[in-house]
Design a protein around this motif. Structure first.
Motif, PDB file in Angstrom:
ATOM      1  N   ALA A  68       1.188  -1.367   0.316  1.00 10.96           N
ATOM      2  CA  ALA A  68       0.061   0.296   0.220  1.00 10.96           C
ATOM      3  C   ALA A  68       0.819   1.124  -0.335  1.00 10.96           C
ATOM      4  N   GLY A  69       1.896   1.231  -0.896  1.00  8.96           N
ATOM      5  CA  GLY A  69       2.977   2.211  -1.226  1.00  8.96           C
ATOM      6  C   GLY A  69       4.404   1.943  -1.411  1.00  8.96           C
ATOM      7  N   PRO A  70       4.946   2.996  -1.944  1.00  9.66           N
ATOM      8  CA  PRO A  70       5.586   3.121  -2.832  1.00  9.66           C
ATOM      9  C   PRO A  70       7.070   1.670  -2.484  1.00  9.66           C
ATOM     10  N   VAL A  71       7.496   1.059  -3.193  1.00  6.75           N
ATOM     11  CA  VAL A  71       9.187  -0.136  -3.321  1.00  6.75           C
ATOM     12  C   VAL A  71       9.497   0.481  -4.481  1.00  6.75           C
ATOM     13  N   VAL A  72      10.933   1.009  -3.718  1.00  6.15           N
ATOM     14  CA  VAL A  72      12.014   1.391  -4.812  1.00  6.15           C
ATOM     15  C   VAL A  72      12.873  -0.332  -5.792  1.00  6.15           C
ATOM     16  N   TYR A  73      13.172   0.234  -6.782  1.00  8.32           N
ATOM     17  CA  TYR A  73      13.785  -0.438  -7.587  1.00  8.32           C
ATOM     18  C   TYR A  73      14.663  -0.109  -8.273  1.00  8.32           C
ATOM     19  N   GLU A  74      15.756  -0.553  -8.773  1.00  8.42           N
ATOM     20  CA  GLU A  74      17.131  -0.178  -9.561  1.00  8.42           C
ATOM     21  C   GLU A  74      17.020  -0.756 -11.080  1.00  8.42           C
ATOM     22  N   SER A  75      16.281  -1.228 -11.370  1.00  7.20           N
ATOM     23  CA  SER A  75      16.715  -1.881 -12.433  1.00  7.20           C
ATOM     24  C   SER A  75      15.097  -1.894 -13.324  1.00  7.20           C
ATOM     25  N   ARG A  76      15.075  -2.144 -14.677  1.00  8.59           N
ATOM     26  CA  ARG A  76      14.484  -2.998 -14.834  1.00  8.59           C
ATOM     27  C   ARG A  76      14.182  -4.510 -14.541  1.00  8.59           C
ATOM     28  N   LEU A  77      14.969  -5.154 -14.432  1.00  7.07           N
ATOM     29  CA  LEU A  77      14.866  -6.443 -13.741  1.00  7.07           C
ATOM     30  C   LEU A  77      14.436  -6.630 -12.483  1.00  7.07           C
ATOM     31  N   GLU A  78      14.895  -5.613 -11.676  1.00 10.23           N
ATOM     32  CA  GLU A  78      14.009  -5.737 -10.456  1.00 10.23           C
ATOM     33  C   GLU A  78      12.583  -5.468 -10.301  1.00 10.23           C
ATOM     34  N   LEU A  79      12.543  -4.633 -11.312  1.00  4.85           N
ATOM     35  CA  LEU A  79      11.140  -3.892 -11.172  1.00  4.85           C
ATOM     36  C   LEU A  79      10.194  -5.478 -11.891  1.00  4.85           C
TER      37      LEU A  79
END
Length: 250
Positions: A68-79
């Motif tokens: 129910a909020g943002p989660v960070v990622y650092e690459s398209r693969l992580e996404l």
């Protein structure tokens, strides 16, 4: 590869340490053997989110339904891994960059920040590192990923190195993620669809029955919202079509 125990190591970092950053900017250092899921309450990602013009990596914040909020990622693969976790009904918690690990490995101090920590409904905790298959096969990177896995496994948690999934599956999950937000499809429409769909229905058949004289496409969002939530399942390795076979979850 051996992560040395306190009895065998002298000096600094006598035991593996997990450093956790919190939303009040404080940092707590916890002996890894004492680490518990509760230690991540009010935690924030270890690295600060950064986005600059010309950067070579693809980073961002994903609006997670699970959290129910943002989660960070650092690459398209992580996404991509993040999307799969968000859709998985067995996952009840997702922490990005949950901590900074420090351990003495083979007489050398090593440091590592895992990509994700997943909390399962079963109570299982899974630490996930995301690496493209070609990079994970590099001996130096494989070594860098191995010692955190040994540490996590000894702690009784699961460890995963993820390098991707079937392209069609990921495209379907990306598409279904559009239906993850509460309120996007009225809850009454979703419950009406749940009452209408029969186990084994093809998507096109369920749409026609639910539409009841309206254009079929008007019924599809409620059915796809049920697929996203896991209440309905189907073979996501097949491209989206009216031939998708829908199964009601137990």
């Amino acid at each position: 590869m051996i992560v040395q125990s306190p009895a065998r190591v002298r000096g600094k970092y006598e035991q593996p340490i997990a450093s956790i950053r919190y939303d009040d900017a404080s940092v707590r250092k916890v002996p890894f053997g004492d680490l518990r899921l509760a230690d991540f309450t009010w935690s924030v990602p270890w690295r600060k989110f950064r986005s600059v013009h010309g950067q070579t990596h693809y980073s961002g914040r994903y609006a997670s339904a699970t959290m129910a909020g943002p989660v960070v990622y650092e690459s398209r693969l992580e996404l991509a891994r993040l999307l799969l976790a968000d859709m998985d009904p067995a996952v009840r918690g997702i922490y990005a960059q949950p901590c900074h690990l420090t351990a003495r490995v083979g007489g050398r101090v090593r440091r590592h920040v895992p990509d994700f920590l997943l909390v399962m409904d079963s109570g299982v905790v899974r630490v996930v590192n995301v690496k493209p298959a070609d990079r994970a096969a590099d001996p130096k990177i494989a070594e860098a990923l191995a010692w955190p896995g040994e540490l996590v496994g000894r702690h009784g948690w699961e460890y995963e190195i993820w390098s991707g999934a079937d392209r069609v599956l990921l495209e379907n999950v990306r598409f279904l993620a559009a239906y993850r937000r509460p309120g996007l499809v009225p809850e009454a429409d979703i419950e009406r669809a749940w009452e209408c769909v029969r186990d084994g229905d093809r998507l096109g058949v369920a749409e026609r029955r639910l539409a009841a004289g309206r254009p079929d496409h008007e019924a599809r969002p409620a059915l796809l919202a049920l697929v996203w939530s896991g209440r309905l399942t189907t073979d996501l390795s097949r491209p989206l079509s009216g031939d998708w076979v829908l199964r009601r979850s137990a």
